[in-house]
Design a protein around this motif. Structure first.
Motif, PDB file in Angstrom:
ATOM      1  N   ARG A  19       0.834  -1.197   0.000  1.00 17.39           N
ATOM      2  CA  ARG A  19       0.000   0.000   0.000  1.00 17.39           C
ATOM      3  C   ARG A  19       0.867   1.245   0.000  1.00 17.39           C
ATOM      4  NH1 ARG A  19      -5.532  -1.841   0.377  1.00 17.39           N
ATOM      5  NH2 ARG A  19      -5.224  -4.067   0.320  1.00 17.39           N
ATOM      6  N   ARG A  20       0.388   2.291  -0.626  1.00 23.55           N
ATOM      7  CA  ARG A  20       1.154   3.529  -0.700  1.00 23.55           C
ATOM      8  C   ARG A  20       1.095   4.265   0.640  1.00 23.55           C
ATOM      9  NH1 ARG A  20      -0.773   7.342  -5.321  1.00 23.55           N
ATOM     10  NH2 ARG A  20      -2.527   7.537  -3.897  1.00 23.55           N
ATOM     11  N   LYS A  21       2.248   4.737   1.101  1.00 21.05           N
ATOM     12  CA  LYS A  21       2.313   5.446   2.369  1.00 21.05           C
ATOM     13  C   LYS A  21       1.856   6.889   2.194  1.00 21.05           C
ATOM     14  CE  LYS A  21       6.075   2.727   4.306  1.00 21.05           C
ATOM     15  NZ  LYS A  21       7.411   2.769   4.923  1.00 21.05           N
ATOM     16  N   THR A  22       1.296   7.416   3.261  1.00 18.82           N
ATOM     17  CA  THR A  22       0.909   8.820   3.268  1.00 18.82           C
ATOM     18  C   THR A  22       1.548   9.489   4.471  1.00 18.82           C
ATOM     19  OG1 THR A  22      -1.081   8.264   4.479  1.00 18.82           O
ATOM     20  CG2 THR A  22      -1.289   8.421   2.098  1.00 18.82           C
ATOM     21  N   LYS A  26      -5.096   9.614   8.176  1.00 11.58           N
ATOM     22  CA  LYS A  26      -6.369   9.909   7.540  1.00 11.58           C
ATOM     23  C   LYS A  26      -7.493   9.533   8.501  1.00 11.58           C
ATOM     24  CE  LYS A  26      -4.605   8.498   3.001  1.00 11.58           C
ATOM     25  NZ  LYS A  26      -4.766   7.495   1.944  1.00 11.58           N
ATOM     26  N   THR A  31     -11.661   4.191   7.544  1.00 10.02           N
ATOM     27  CA  THR A  31     -10.672   4.071   8.613  1.00 10.02           C
ATOM     28  C   THR A  31     -11.334   3.597   9.897  1.00 10.02           C
ATOM     29  OG1 THR A  31      -9.278   5.820   7.683  1.00 10.02           O
ATOM     30  CG2 THR A  31      -8.996   5.317  10.028  1.00 10.02           C
ATOM     31  N   ARG A 298      -1.011  -2.493   7.405  1.00 15.21           N
ATOM     32  CA  ARG A 298      -1.661  -1.823   6.267  1.00 15.21           C
ATOM     33  C   ARG A 298      -2.167  -0.458   6.678  1.00 15.21           C
ATOM     34  NH1 ARG A 298      -6.126  -5.471   4.095  1.00 15.21           N
ATOM     35  NH2 ARG A 298      -4.277  -6.599   3.415  1.00 15.21           N
ATOM     36  N   MET A 299      -2.792  -0.389   7.840  1.00 16.28           N
ATOM     37  CA  MET A 299      -3.323   0.891   8.309  1.00 16.28           C
ATOM     38  C   MET A 299      -2.201   1.875   8.619  1.00 16.28           C
ATOM     39  SD  MET A 299      -6.490  -0.403  10.728  1.00 16.28           S
ATOM     40  CE  MET A 299      -7.066   1.280  11.048  1.00 16.28           C
ATOM     41  N   GLU A 301       0.728   1.936   7.118  1.00 19.50           N
ATOM     42  CA  GLU A 301       1.262   2.379   5.827  1.00 19.50           C
ATOM     43  C   GLU A 301       0.356   3.407   5.177  1.00 19.50           C
ATOM     44  OE1 GLU A 301       1.725  -1.183   3.614  1.00 19.50           O
ATOM     45  OE2 GLU A 301       3.320  -1.975   4.891  1.00 19.50           O
ATOM     46  N   ASN A 302      -0.943   3.302   5.422  1.00 18.49           N
ATOM     47  CA  ASN A 302      -1.905   4.241   4.861  1.00 18.49           C
ATOM     48  C   ASN A 302      -2.029   5.507   5.699  1.00 18.49           C
ATOM     49  OD1 ASN A 302      -2.524   2.630   2.695  1.00 18.49           O
ATOM     50  ND2 ASN A 302      -4.404   1.801   3.576  1.00 18.49           N
ATOM     51  N   GLU A 304      -3.297   5.627   8.682  1.00 16.28           N
ATOM     52  CA  GLU A 304      -4.586   5.567   9.379  1.00 16.28           C
ATOM     53  C   GLU A 304      -4.460   5.163  10.843  1.00 16.28           C
ATOM     54  OE1 GLU A 304      -7.519   4.069   5.801  1.00 16.28           O
ATOM     55  OE2 GLU A 304      -6.263   2.574   6.801  1.00 16.28           O
TER      56      GLU A 304
END
Length: 352
Positions: A19-22, A26, A31, A298-299, A301-302, A304
Motif C-alpha cells: 500500500r502507498r504510504k501517506t 487519515k 478508517t 496496512r493501516m 502504511e496508509n 490511518e
C-alpha cells in the motif's frame, strides 16, 4: 483490496499488495471500520491468550480449542451478517461468539462454568449459545452443526424471513456424511445458507492431504451446484468482502454459497495436544501472515493508525477481559439441586 473470483481453488493465498504510504493520519468512515475490525481481532486474540493462562492455572477445565491465528475469519464473516441472521459454530468457537457480539463477561463466565455464562455454565468452552443473538451454539461433534444450520435456514424461509444462516466448520468436516447430506439438500432446496469452511489444513493432527484425496474443497462444494470459491482467510478485509458478496447472492435467492477460507491456527488443536505433527518452520511461515499484523501494518502504511491508537485499543481490551475474569470468579456455580433443570421440558414449556 481484492477477493478471489468465484471459480476454482487456488494455491496458498498471495501476499497482500503493498500500500502507498501517506504523510499524516487519515480519518474516514473506512478508517473507522478498519479500526473496528482490528479491535475485534485483538479482543479475540487477548481473550484466547488469557484462556491459556487460566487453563494453565486450572481456573478453567475441560477441552479448550483456541482460535489464535484465525481471527480474520470470525471477524470478517460476522461483519457481513446482520443481527437477524443465524450463526452455527464448531467446538473452536470463542472467536465466533465474541465477533457475534456475545460479551467477554458472558463467554468468560461460561468458560468458568458459572451461572452467569451465556449457556448458564452448562456448556463450557465447546457449547457457547445465545439465542438473543441467534448464535446457536458450538458443537462438539465434527460436522454436527451442518444439519442444524440447514434446518434453521429452512425454518426461516418457511416463515417468510429474508435472513441467512451461516455455518462454520473445519476441513475435517468434509470427511463426514453430514457435510454432503447438508450440501445436497441446501442446493436442492436453494436454502439461504452460507457454508464457511475454515480450512486450517489439519483435522486435529491429520494434514489435509492425508485425509482428502481431492484437496480442492471449493471445487468439491461446487459439484453440488452451489456457488463456491476460495479466499485468503488471513486477510480480514478480503474475508469480509467475500462474505458480503456471498450473503448478497444468498439474499437474492440464488441458493447456498460456500466459502473456503484458507487460514491457520498458530497453536495446537487443543490445550491437551502436544502438537508434534507440524513442522515448526511451517508454523512460523504462517505466523508471518498474522491477520492482526497484516491489517495493523496496512493501516500504518496508509497513515490511518498510530502506535498510541493501538496501545489505547489494547489497554481497553485488557481492562475488559480483566473485568470478565474478576466477574467470573465472583459468579456463583449452579446449585446441585438444579442439575436436572432444562433436561426435560416443563409442563408450561410443553404447552407453549
Amino acid at each position: 483490496m481484492s477477493v478471489a473470483r468465484p471459480t476454482r481453488t487456488r494455491k496458498d493465498p498471495a501476499q497482500p499488495k503493498p500500500r502507498r504510504k501517506t504523510a499524516k493520519t487519515k480519518r474516514s468512515a473506512s478508517t473507522g471500520h478498519r479500526t473496528d475490525l482490528l479491535e475485534s481481532m485483538l479482543r479475540i486474540r487477548h481473550f484466547e491468550e488469557r484462556c491459556v493462562e487460566l487453563y494453565s492455572a486450572a481456573k478453567i477445565r475441560g477441552f479448550v480449542h483456541l482460535y489464535i491465528g484465525e481471527e480474520a475469519v470470525a471477524v470478517g464473516v460476522n461483519g457481513a451478517l446482520t443481527a437477524g441472521d443465524a450463526v452455527v459454530s464448531t467446538y473452536r468457537e470463542h472467536g465466533h461468539a465474541l465477533a457475534r457480539g456475545i460479551t467477554s463477561d458472558a463467554v468468560m463466565a461460561e468458560m468458568y462454568g458459572r451461572t452467569t455464562g451465556c449457556s448458564g455454565g452448562r456448556g463450557g468452552s465447546m457449547h457457547l449459545f445465545d439465542a438473543s443473538r441467534r448464535f446457536y451454539g458450538g458443537n462438539a461433534i465434527v460436522a454436527g452443526g451442518l444439519p442444524l444450520a440447514a434446518g434453521l435456514a429452512l425454518a426461516d424461509r418457511m416463515r417468510g424471513r429474508t435472513d441467512v444462516t451461516c455455518c462454520f466448520f473445519g476441513d475435517g468436516a468434509f470427511a463426514e456424511g453430514e457435510f454432503h447430506e447438508t450440501a445436497n439438500l441446501a442446493a436442492l432446496w436453494k436454502l439461504p445458507l452460507l457454508l464457511v469452511c475454515e480450512n486450517n489444513r489439519y483435522a486435529m493432527g491429520t494434514a489435509l492431504e492425508r485425509h482428502e484425496a481431492q484437496t480442492d474443497l471449493a471445487m468439491r462444494a461446487a459439484s453440488y451446484g452451489m456457488v463456491a470459491w476460495s479466499v485468503d482467510g488471513m486477510d480480514v478485509e478480503v474475508v469480509e468482502e467475500a462474505a458480503r458478496r456471498a450473503v448478497e447472492g444468498i439474499r437474492a435467492g440464488t441458493g447456498p454459497h460456500f466459502l473456503e477460507l484458507r487460514t491457520y491456527r498458530f497453536r495446537a488443536h487443543s490445550m491437551y495436544d502436544p502438537d508434534r505433527y507440524r513442522d515448526k518452520s511451517e508454523i512460523e511461515q504462517w505466523r508471518s501472515r498474522d491477520p492482526i499484523r497484516l491489517l495493523r501494518d496496512r493501516m500504518r502504511e496508509n497513515g490511518e493508525l498510530r502506535d498510541k491508537d493501538v496501545e489505547a485499543i489494547e489497554q481497553r481490551i485488557t481492562t475488559e477481559i480483566d473485568h470478565a475474569v474478576e466477574a467470573a470468579e465472583r459468579a456463583p456455580e449452579e446449585p446441585v439441586e438444579n442439575l436436572l433443570h432444562h433436561v426435560t421440558s416443563s409442563s408450561a414449556e410443553a404447552v407453549s
